[in-house]
Scaffold this motif. Sequence first.
Motif, PDB file in Angstrom:
ATOM      1  N   VAL A   1       0.851  -1.192   0.000  1.00 32.21           N
ATOM      2  CA  VAL A   1       0.000   0.000   0.000  1.00 32.21           C
ATOM      3  C   VAL A   1       0.886   1.241   0.000  1.00 32.21           C
ATOM      4  O   VAL A   1       1.712   1.424   0.897  1.00 32.21           O
ATOM      5  N   LEU A   2       0.720   2.067  -1.026  1.00 29.49           N
ATOM      6  CA  LEU A   2       1.444   3.331  -1.110  1.00 29.49           C
ATOM      7  C   LEU A   2       0.538   4.432  -0.573  1.00 29.49           C
ATOM      8  O   LEU A   2      -0.606   4.580  -1.024  1.00 29.49           O
ATOM      9  N   HIS A   3       1.039   5.203   0.400  1.00 31.79           N
ATOM     10  CA  HIS A   3       0.268   6.301   0.992  1.00 31.79           C
ATOM     11  C   HIS A   3       0.899   7.629   0.597  1.00 31.79           C
ATOM     12  O   HIS A   3       2.101   7.830   0.795  1.00 31.79           O
ATOM     13  N   LEU A   4       0.082   8.521   0.057  1.00 30.52           N
ATOM     14  CA  LEU A   4       0.541   9.870  -0.243  1.00 30.52           C
ATOM     15  C   LEU A   4       0.059  10.783   0.873  1.00 30.52           C
ATOM     16  O   LEU A   4      -1.148  10.896   1.130  1.00 30.52           O
ATOM     17  N   ILE A   5       1.011  11.423   1.554  1.00 34.40           N
ATOM     18  CA  ILE A   5       0.680  12.333   2.653  1.00 34.40           C
ATOM     19  C   ILE A   5       0.456  13.715   2.049  1.00 34.40           C
ATOM     20  O   ILE A   5       1.395  14.370   1.597  1.00 34.40           O
ATOM     21  N   THR A   6      -0.802  14.140   2.032  1.00 29.39           N
ATOM     22  CA  THR A   6      -1.152  15.417   1.410  1.00 29.39           C
ATOM     23  C   THR A   6      -2.474  15.902   1.973  1.00 29.39           C
ATOM     24  O   THR A   6      -3.310  15.091   2.401  1.00 29.39           O
ATOM     25  N   ALA A   7      -2.662  17.215   1.968  1.00 31.25           N
ATOM     26  CA  ALA A   7      -3.883  17.803   2.526  1.00 31.25           C
ATOM     27  C   ALA A   7      -5.016  17.835   1.518  1.00 31.25           C
ATOM     28  O   ALA A   7      -6.144  18.172   1.877  1.00 31.25           O
TER      29      ALA A   7
ATOM     30  N   ASN B   1      -5.884   9.044  -2.039  1.00 30.84           N
ATOM     31  CA  ASN B   1      -4.476   9.313  -1.728  1.00 30.84           C
ATOM     32  C   ASN B   1      -3.693   8.071  -1.302  1.00 30.84           C
ATOM     33  O   ASN B   1      -2.798   8.127  -0.449  1.00 30.84           O
ATOM     34  N   ARG B   2      -4.017   6.945  -1.919  1.00 30.07           N
ATOM     35  CA  ARG B   2      -3.272   5.715  -1.687  1.00 30.07           C
ATOM     36  C   ARG B   2      -3.383   4.869  -2.942  1.00 30.07           C
ATOM     37  O   ARG B   2      -4.239   5.077  -3.799  1.00 30.07           O
ATOM     38  N   VAL B   3      -2.496   3.894  -3.058  1.00 32.52           N
ATOM     39  CA  VAL B   3      -2.518   2.967  -4.188  1.00 32.52           C
ATOM     40  C   VAL B   3      -2.359   1.556  -3.630  1.00 32.52           C
ATOM     41  O   VAL B   3      -1.464   1.290  -2.819  1.00 32.52           O
ATOM     42  N   LEU B   4      -3.238   0.651  -4.073  1.00 29.09           N
ATOM     43  CA  LEU B   4      -3.158  -0.750  -3.669  1.00 29.09           C
ATOM     44  C   LEU B   4      -2.437  -1.529  -4.761  1.00 29.09           C
ATOM     45  O   LEU B   4      -2.927  -1.630  -5.886  1.00 29.09           O
TER      46      LEU B   4
END
Length: 332
Positions: A98-104, A123-126
């Motif tokens: 799981v890729l998590h993008l930390i963004t508002a 804001n994530r990719v599986l």
Amino acid sequence: MPRSLIVLAGLLALAFAQSTYTVQRGDTLFSIAQRYGTTVEVLQALNGITNPGQIRVGQVLKLSPQPSTALLNRRTDLPAPIEALEWPRQTVQGNVAVLHLITAQPVSGQVRFLGADYPIQQNRVLLPVPALQDPGVYPAVLLLEGYTVRLDIRVVAGSFGRYILQLPPDREALLQPEKLRAERKKVVESCDWNRSQQWQGNWHKPVDSNRITDPFGTRRSYDKGVTYSFHEGLDYGVPVGTPVRAPADGLVGLAEPLFVRGNGVTIDHGDGVCSGFWHLSKILVRPGQVVKAGDLIGLSGNTGLSNGPHVHFEIRIRGVPTNPALWYWNAP
């Protein structure tokens, strides 16, 4: 507070905080799971146990995942408004990176991985890792608007059993390659990969049982070991007629008799995630029906390519089978 209650509270707190357990004489995986408020499937997934009946005295078992920033890769050199990107340092065959993008704010784009494209959703990719993917390091290319980022996904080997299955002569007739391919295509296409996420939180088991007769990823041969495929889900050995329930919210995609899988149901949970339930004796839902976690969808059976009464439960991400046990304690 009486001293006895203080001691009891302390012991309870210690038990809940405990992260490992040493197997004692007379223990079973089921009894340990009950004692610590977890499930057999979670203990199997955490400890790489393929046969729940094979634990030994003195064996140290993990009781819960140990989340830690040390287990994550992290990059902060991405364009605004992305503050950081995190992904696991390694992923076991058959699991999900799981890729998590930390963004508002929401970000659009996709990741190209192992020849397929996976969209950024919430804001994530599986990224599902196939169960037969060779261990190694593989590129994942994050494609944002006018920006490209290359990542490395490390795949490590899982611990899987290997079985040669003997089928009754009447069931061997079901092993027809062209029909197998056509049925798989029908199953995969029964879900709309563009549907938004329907589930919230961790998933539930589809049956009230801890008796796993065949875990995910088992290498299986139907031709006396000449070739091997793998088991794409979890098999629960339950009597015919056992209630089968939706593990999470979703929309029924398929509900009909199938050639190999017997009476089958699929549920579209959104974000490209789809669950499947095979070998049912009775189907109790219809395509297009909205279901909630816990809703009755069918009864267990022994239909199709089956060597005994059970329910096969699987979870696919954009058609790729993944280990269902992980979704019970750490659903993305």
